[in-house]
Design an enzyme around this catalytic site. Structure first.
Site, mmCIF file in Angstrom:
data_model
loop_
_atom_site.group_PDB
_atom_site.id
_atom_site.type_symbol
_atom_site.label_atom_id
_atom_site.label_comp_id
_atom_site.label_asym_id
_atom_site.label_seq_id
_atom_site.Cartn_x
_atom_site.Cartn_y
_atom_site.Cartn_z
ATOM 1 N N ASP A 298 39.727 35.208 23.368
ATOM 2 C CA ASP A 298 40.415 35.556 24.607
ATOM 3 C C ASP A 298 40.103 37.015 24.929
ATOM 4 O OD1 ASP A 298 42.338 35.493 26.854
ATOM 5 O OD2 ASP A 298 43.082 33.703 25.837
ATOM 6 N N HIS A 342 42.114 24.276 34.796
ATOM 7 C CA HIS A 342 42.990 23.980 35.936
ATOM 8 C C HIS A 342 43.415 25.243 36.690
ATOM 9 C CE1 HIS A 342 47.340 24.445 34.153
ATOM 10 N NE2 HIS A 342 46.540 25.358 33.679
#
Length: 443
Positions: A298, A342
């Site tokens: 990340d 998404h």
């Protein structure tokens, strides 16, 4: 939906979806009796299971906590859908429109959030409206009217006239993460939702992340995720809000990821969790599968704020800084994306997949755990409401959409024709599907 690559494991309710309006007037009387029988039969199934598991019956009493056993999932789906349909059949259409379009529900929740009313009353304690008004700083009369509206949603109760007490619902609002969810929803997302249609008109067919209802509502030129990166307080509220959604909803439990794929078959392979936040999912997989090696990637700010990896898996789980829009530096046997795509339109989701290509060898698996929109009426209705809500939420916030099976297949093809679409698996009770693709390019 293409059955060839769609393999959901939903157990669908044993009753048909809502009947077409043109048939309602002639057979509505038999339908309400059928629904009543379904409710009675399946409620008995639920009650018997709770007794067998020595669990309390559901209650709004804040002292009662019920975890429903997995073996009554289908019965719960049937009861929840049937009670909603029966309710909707028995009220006039105009009342149905008014209830479905009620904007005042969020006004009540915003007042509770803004004045921290839930924290002005201890669990098990009662206060008069006057006492509660003094404690929260909101005048007594509006407080009374707002809370009595909230009580129609099971938020707080009035055990005797003029006296307020907690319910299980208002008690949960005292939880730090749930309170953050309430603040995010009423202060950030509700005003943004109101501007969704305006954004669609202002930027038709745009895939840019700063062309959203959120941008209009908050007069912001940058994408929401850039604001989150620059605003630690807002980012913390978003993170806590997501935690509340996942922690308090078994449908998002990472255990469903374990049930969606044969992780044992990977042996001691390396799996990279791309966009894996603090490594929670990677750690849970390592704890379950004792030979699996994992890297959770990340951004720098996220990795820097992560807790140390637990000692029992520290030799098999690594946290690594990486921006998934840049070329993937790690060669692995599988790459996992959990609720990443998404938040991105097809244009940018395809760029994420393209950035993955440099280290790929033939046969490498790409595993995406994300929502997969069903065809209407093919999953329990109360679950479909949740996924349709999330669909509009990501559009409002990030100018993206949740995807159906065809759209997932199209996304991989758009990124590169060498991605071979394999299957979609949806475990029973999971809000997320596992979308699986394979790299067929040169080894």
């Amino acid at each position: 939906m293409c059955a060839a690559f769609w393999s959901p494991s939903w157990d669908l309710p044993r009753f048909p979806p809502l009947l077409k309006p043109q048939f309602q007037s002639t057979i509505a009387h038999s339908r309400i009796i059928e629904l009543a029988h379904l409710i009675s039969e399946n409620t008995s199934t639920i009650e018997n299971a709770l007794v067998a598991h020595k669990l309390p019956t559901p209650s709004f009493d804040p002292a009662v906590s019920v975890t429903f056993p997995a073996d009554i999932t289908v019965a719960r789906d049937i009861v929840l859908d049937a009670t909603q349909e029966l309710h909707d059949l028995l009220i006039p259409p105009m009342n149905l429109i008014q209830r479905k379009a009620s904007y005042n529900k969020l006004a009540c929740m915003k007042a509770i959030s803004r004045y921290s009313i839930q924290n002005c009353l201890d669990v098990g304690e009662t206060k008069t409206y006057a006492e509660l008004a003094t404690a929260c700083g909101l005048s007594e009369r509006p407080l009374k009217h707002l809370l009595r509206h909230a009580m129609t949603m099971r938020i707080f109760a009035e055990p005797r006239k003029g006296v307020v007490a907690h319910t299980a619902v208002s008690q949960l609002m005292r939880n730090h993460d749930c309170k953050a969810w309430l603040e995010l929803g009423t202060e950030d997302l509700w005003p943004s939702s109101v501007k969704l249609v305006d954004a669609l008109g202002k930027w038709p067919d745009s895939e840019e992340p700063n062309h959203t209802g959120w941008n209009i509502a908050h007069n912001a030129p940058e994408p929401l995720y850039e604001r989150l990166a620059a605003d630690p307080k807002m980012a913390a509220r978003m993170g806590a809000s997501m935690s509340a959604t996942i922690t308090n909803n078994p449908a998002f439990d990472p255990v469903h990821l374990q049930r969606s794929f044969d992780w044992e078959a990977l042996g001691s392979s390396l799996v990279v969790d791309v966009g894996g936040s603090h490594g929670t999912v990677a750690i849970s997989l390592a704890e379950k599968y004792k030979n699996l090696r994992l890297i959770s990637q990340d951004l720098v700010s996220t990795i820097d704020s992560a807790a140390p990896v637990p000692g029992d898996v520290a030799d098999r789980v690594q946290l690594m800084t990486h921006d998934f829009f840049t070329p993937q530096p790690v060669e692995a046997e599988a790459y996992l994306f959990r609720q990443v795509f998404h938040n991105h339109s097809d244009k940018y989701a395809a760029l994420i997949l393209k950035a993955l290509i440099p280290p790929l060898k033939r046969g490498v698996r790409i595993l995406v755990q994300d929502a997969c929109l069903p065809d209407p009426g093919t999953i329990p209705g109360w679950r479909e409401i949740d996924i349709r809500d999330m669909d509009l939420l990501v559009k409002t916030s990030f100018n993206a959409w949740e995807r159906d099976a065809d759209e997932w297949r199209e996304l991989f093809a758009k990124a590169d024709s060498r991605f071979e679409f394999v299957r979609i698996t949806q475990p029973q009770g999971s809000a997320l599907a596992l979308i699986e693709a394979r790299w067929t390019g040169e080894a």
